[in-house]
Design an enzyme around this catalytic site. Sequence first.
Site, PDB file in Angstrom:
ATOM      1  N   GLY A  14       0.658  -1.269  -0.010  1.00  0.00           N
ATOM      2  CA  GLY A  14       0.020   0.130   0.055  1.00  0.00           C
ATOM      3  C   GLY A  14       0.859   1.411   0.264  1.00  0.00           C
ATOM      4  O   GLY A  14       0.597   2.100  -0.668  1.00  0.00           O
ATOM      5  N   SER A 129       0.509  -7.020  -9.499  1.00  0.00           N
ATOM      6  CA  SER A 129       1.537  -7.871  -9.378  1.00  0.00           C
ATOM      7  C   SER A 129       2.724  -7.273  -9.879  1.00  0.00           C
ATOM      8  O   SER A 129       3.064  -6.037 -10.189  1.00  0.00           O
ATOM      9  CB  SER A 129       1.577  -9.112 -10.363  1.00  0.00           C
ATOM     10  OG  SER A 129       2.687  -9.939 -10.312  1.00  0.00           O
ATOM     11  N   GLY A 130       3.900  -7.531  -9.145  1.00  0.00           N
ATOM     12  CA  GLY A 130       5.256  -7.011  -9.289  1.00  0.00           C
ATOM     13  C   GLY A 130       5.889  -6.600  -7.900  1.00  0.00           C
ATOM     14  O   GLY A 130       7.080  -6.169  -7.796  1.00  0.00           O
ATOM     15  N   LYS A 183      -5.531 -12.556 -11.809  1.00  0.00           N
ATOM     16  CA  LYS A 183      -4.185 -12.406 -11.030  1.00  0.00           C
ATOM     17  C   LYS A 183      -3.766 -13.882 -10.326  1.00  0.00           C
ATOM     18  O   LYS A 183      -2.703 -14.310 -10.087  1.00  0.00           O
ATOM     19  CB  LYS A 183      -4.553 -11.565  -9.963  1.00  0.00           C
ATOM     20  CG  LYS A 183      -3.343 -11.522  -8.797  1.00  0.00           C
ATOM     21  CD  LYS A 183      -2.125 -10.812  -9.199  1.00  0.00           C
ATOM     22  CE  LYS A 183      -0.744 -11.142  -8.411  1.00  0.00           C
ATOM     23  NZ  LYS A 183      -0.658 -10.928  -6.827  1.00  0.00           N
ATOM     24  N   HIS A 186      -2.178 -15.717 -13.038  1.00  0.00           N
ATOM     25  CA  HIS A 186      -0.818 -15.449 -13.222  1.00  0.00           C
ATOM     26  C   HIS A 186      -0.218 -16.022 -12.026  1.00  0.00           C
ATOM     27  O   HIS A 186       1.239 -16.585 -12.335  1.00  0.00           O
ATOM     28  CB  HIS A 186      -0.950 -13.952 -12.734  1.00  0.00           C
ATOM     29  CG  HIS A 186       0.664 -13.306 -12.561  1.00  0.00           C
ATOM     30  ND1 HIS A 186       1.339 -13.218 -11.443  1.00  0.00           N
ATOM     31  CD2 HIS A 186       1.211 -12.584 -13.493  1.00  0.00           C
ATOM     32  CE1 HIS A 186       2.148 -12.782 -11.281  1.00  0.00           C
ATOM     33  NE2 HIS A 186       2.472 -12.374 -12.947  1.00  0.00           N
ATOM     34  N   ASN A 187      -0.360 -16.037 -11.060  1.00  0.00           N
ATOM     35  CA  ASN A 187       0.193 -16.584  -9.850  1.00  0.00           C
ATOM     36  C   ASN A 187       0.648 -18.242 -10.245  1.00  0.00           C
ATOM     37  O   ASN A 187       1.587 -18.841  -9.570  1.00  0.00           O
ATOM     38  CB  ASN A 187      -0.111 -16.499  -8.432  1.00  0.00           C
ATOM     39  CG  ASN A 187       0.059 -15.078  -8.081  1.00  0.00           C
ATOM     40  OD1 ASN A 187       0.152 -14.023  -8.827  1.00  0.00           O
ATOM     41  ND2 ASN A 187      -0.003 -14.673  -6.869  1.00  0.00           N
ATOM     42  N   GLU A 190       2.977 -18.409 -12.446  1.00  0.00           N
ATOM     43  CA  GLU A 190       4.617 -18.142 -11.540  1.00  0.00           C
ATOM     44  C   GLU A 190       4.933 -19.264 -10.935  1.00  0.00           C
ATOM     45  O   GLU A 190       6.177 -19.624 -10.837  1.00  0.00           O
ATOM     46  CB  GLU A 190       4.207 -16.868 -10.726  1.00  0.00           C
ATOM     47  CG  GLU A 190       5.132 -16.555  -9.710  1.00  0.00           C
ATOM     48  CD  GLU A 190       4.661 -15.387  -8.979  1.00  0.00           C
ATOM     49  OE1 GLU A 190       4.103 -14.624  -9.269  1.00  0.00           O
ATOM     50  OE2 GLU A 190       4.782 -15.675  -7.590  1.00  0.00           O
ATOM     51  N   LYS A 261       1.182 -19.179  -0.044  1.00  0.00           N
ATOM     52  CA  LYS A 261       0.091 -18.432   0.496  1.00  0.00           C
ATOM     53  C   LYS A 261      -1.272 -18.780  -0.126  1.00  0.00           C
ATOM     54  O   LYS A 261      -2.118 -18.031   0.406  1.00  0.00           O
ATOM     55  CB  LYS A 261       0.261 -16.896   0.298  1.00  0.00           C
ATOM     56  CG  LYS A 261       1.618 -16.408   1.348  1.00  0.00           C
ATOM     57  CD  LYS A 261       1.472 -15.000   1.705  1.00  0.00           C
ATOM     58  CE  LYS A 261       1.880 -14.044   0.610  1.00  0.00           C
ATOM     59  NZ  LYS A 261       2.160 -12.819   0.475  1.00  0.00           N
ATOM     60  N   ARG A 448     -15.524 -48.769 -16.788  1.00  0.00           N
ATOM     61  CA  ARG A 448     -16.651 -48.057 -16.169  1.00  0.00           C
ATOM     62  C   ARG A 448     -17.884 -48.580 -16.470  1.00  0.00           C
ATOM     63  O   ARG A 448     -18.763 -48.963 -15.625  1.00  0.00           O
ATOM     64  CB  ARG A 448     -16.487 -46.621 -16.477  1.00  0.00           C
ATOM     65  CG  ARG A 448     -15.512 -45.614 -16.048  1.00  0.00           C
ATOM     66  CD  ARG A 448     -15.483 -44.316 -16.486  1.00  0.00           C
ATOM     67  NE  ARG A 448     -16.466 -43.619 -15.796  1.00  0.00           N
ATOM     68  CZ  ARG A 448     -17.557 -42.793 -16.260  1.00  0.00           C
ATOM     69  NH1 ARG A 448     -17.826 -42.926 -17.589  1.00  0.00           N
ATOM     70  NH2 ARG A 448     -18.344 -42.302 -15.574  1.00  0.00           N
ATOM     71  N   HIS A 454     -22.056 -47.804 -16.950  1.00  0.00           N
ATOM     72  CA  HIS A 454     -22.111 -46.466 -17.461  1.00  0.00           C
ATOM     73  C   HIS A 454     -22.434 -46.292 -18.989  1.00  0.00           C
ATOM     74  O   HIS A 454     -22.663 -44.863 -19.153  1.00  0.00           O
ATOM     75  CB  HIS A 454     -20.642 -45.595 -16.950  1.00  0.00           C
ATOM     76  CG  HIS A 454     -20.388 -45.634 -15.458  1.00  0.00           C
ATOM     77  ND1 HIS A 454     -21.300 -44.724 -14.608  1.00  0.00           N
ATOM     78  CD2 HIS A 454     -19.651 -46.270 -14.501  1.00  0.00           C
ATOM     79  CE1 HIS A 454     -21.110 -45.057 -13.322  1.00  0.00           C
ATOM     80  NE2 HIS A 454     -20.066 -45.920 -13.470  1.00  0.00           N
TER      81      HIS A 454
END
Length: 477
Positions: A14, A129-130, A183, A186-187, A190, A261, A448, A454
């Site tokens: 921030g 990001s950055g 985002k 993106h991660n 990454e 995270k 199956r 099925h």
Amino acid sequence: AQAEIGLIGLGVMGSNLALNIAEKGNKIAVFNRTVERTHEFVEEAGALKDNIVPCATIEEFVAAIRPPRPIIIMIKAGEPVDQQMELLRPHLEKNDIMIDAGNANFRDTMRRFDALKDSGLTFIGMGVSGGEEGARHGPSIMVGGTEDSWKRVEKVLTSIAAKYNGEPCVAWLGENGAGHFVKTIHNGIEYADMQMIAEIYGILRDGLKMSATEIGEVFATWNKGRLNSYLIEITAKVLEAADPIGGKPIVDMILDKAGQKGTGKWSVIEAQNMGIPATAIEAAVAARSLSSLKGEREAAEKILGLPAVAPLSVSDRAAFIKDLESALLAAKIGAYAQGFAVMAAASKEFNWNLPMPTIAKIWRAGCIIRSQFLDEITSAFTKAPDAANLIVTPAFADMVKETDGSLRRVVSAAVLAGLPVPALASALGYFDSYRRGRGTANIIQAQRDFFGAHGFDRIDGADSHHGPWGSGLGAGA
Ligand code: NDP
């Protein structure tokens, strides 16, 4: 004059974002839960102080901003964002915009957006990001919300975003959760980029027995070629850095346990929810989890030992290192193809109409995965916006054909030498499965049908939908 925008949360991200906003000539009002931090921040701001309006109370803060008020909330993700929004809400007026710029789960963003729907207030979920450096000098910014709310913030955000050949790395990507979803992916990409680099590093360190400094030179050379990117650049720098205590390469002193995270995990969960294979990203997330089981791994090495195989033997070291470079490029293509495929599916699922070429464009600078490679993705999706997958666009099909031989040789050599390459191998498996028109799921369908009745489709279109299994039919679950 009133401030053009407000920002709550003067932590690492921030405060840097606020300085960036002020530096670009925008007046900004700032507020932080702990008021001492606000005072400190103004002291640190130097000459930029003139564009900053420090506020000690929410009332003061809201009054300082020009309506309709865009207010960036850049605080700890999760529950704190809901708490902050609750505190802010009674002070706001019609058309004011709360902007969550933290790493939110896009499902929370959708919920927050919907909760404000009939209130006259609106919400933007914005991926930034950055890192610290990006926030201060130019991040990549992924915006989700109403188009009207975007228009209110477009000028300020364009002024602070990173620029790639003069083009700002910010865009409105769609309604509600679109920005935070992009985002997240993106991660996820990454995570895959980082894991693949780590696997190649492992081959160089444990296979070719190279020193950190020597490996750093390899990455520095690659950074001048087709792999040119921020992550390759910093990998070279990391490998070349010395430990202030003792002077050995610092990387050799760092514990091999990686943190996470949540954004990588969310990418994988959402890919699975929509039935889109994102195997290289999954492998990368799993590799981080496995890395954190340090104690178990050490105990297992005592019990099982390292694989009893011949060490990596390479007759032409220079040629093998060239192969590693191409292999990394091939695997990277796989990871990006998967990330973009997940976004394409989410675009349909959530009615976002995500602009793929624009997403690649705003990732070319500012963000962690920034690279020249993203310019090639921009161009491929601009020419073929409806391509089913990045790897079947003409330019990328050619790149896959040119590099997948290297990936195959590298993965084979690593496997035979007992060196783990889960993400590289996942990318190779993805290519080999995706490009094969006749796969092996016929046997799965037969199984199956055998145990669960099925049914299956026939390749000749004829309508016998069960197999001749006799008493086995429908026998189990
Ligand atoms: P910091 O830990 O540096 O700062 C946290 C901020 O949140 C402080 O201003 C703190 O205020 C405030 N805060 C915490 N809890 C509350 C609460 N309940 N109510 C009000 N304010 C609260 O975090 P970062 O700047 O690193 O991260 C902020 C967001 O940006 C996160 O969502 C993060 O995931 C995301 N992000 C971070 C990146 C990075 O590289 N660090 C990159 C991209 C996104 P106080 O001073 O009062 O404690």
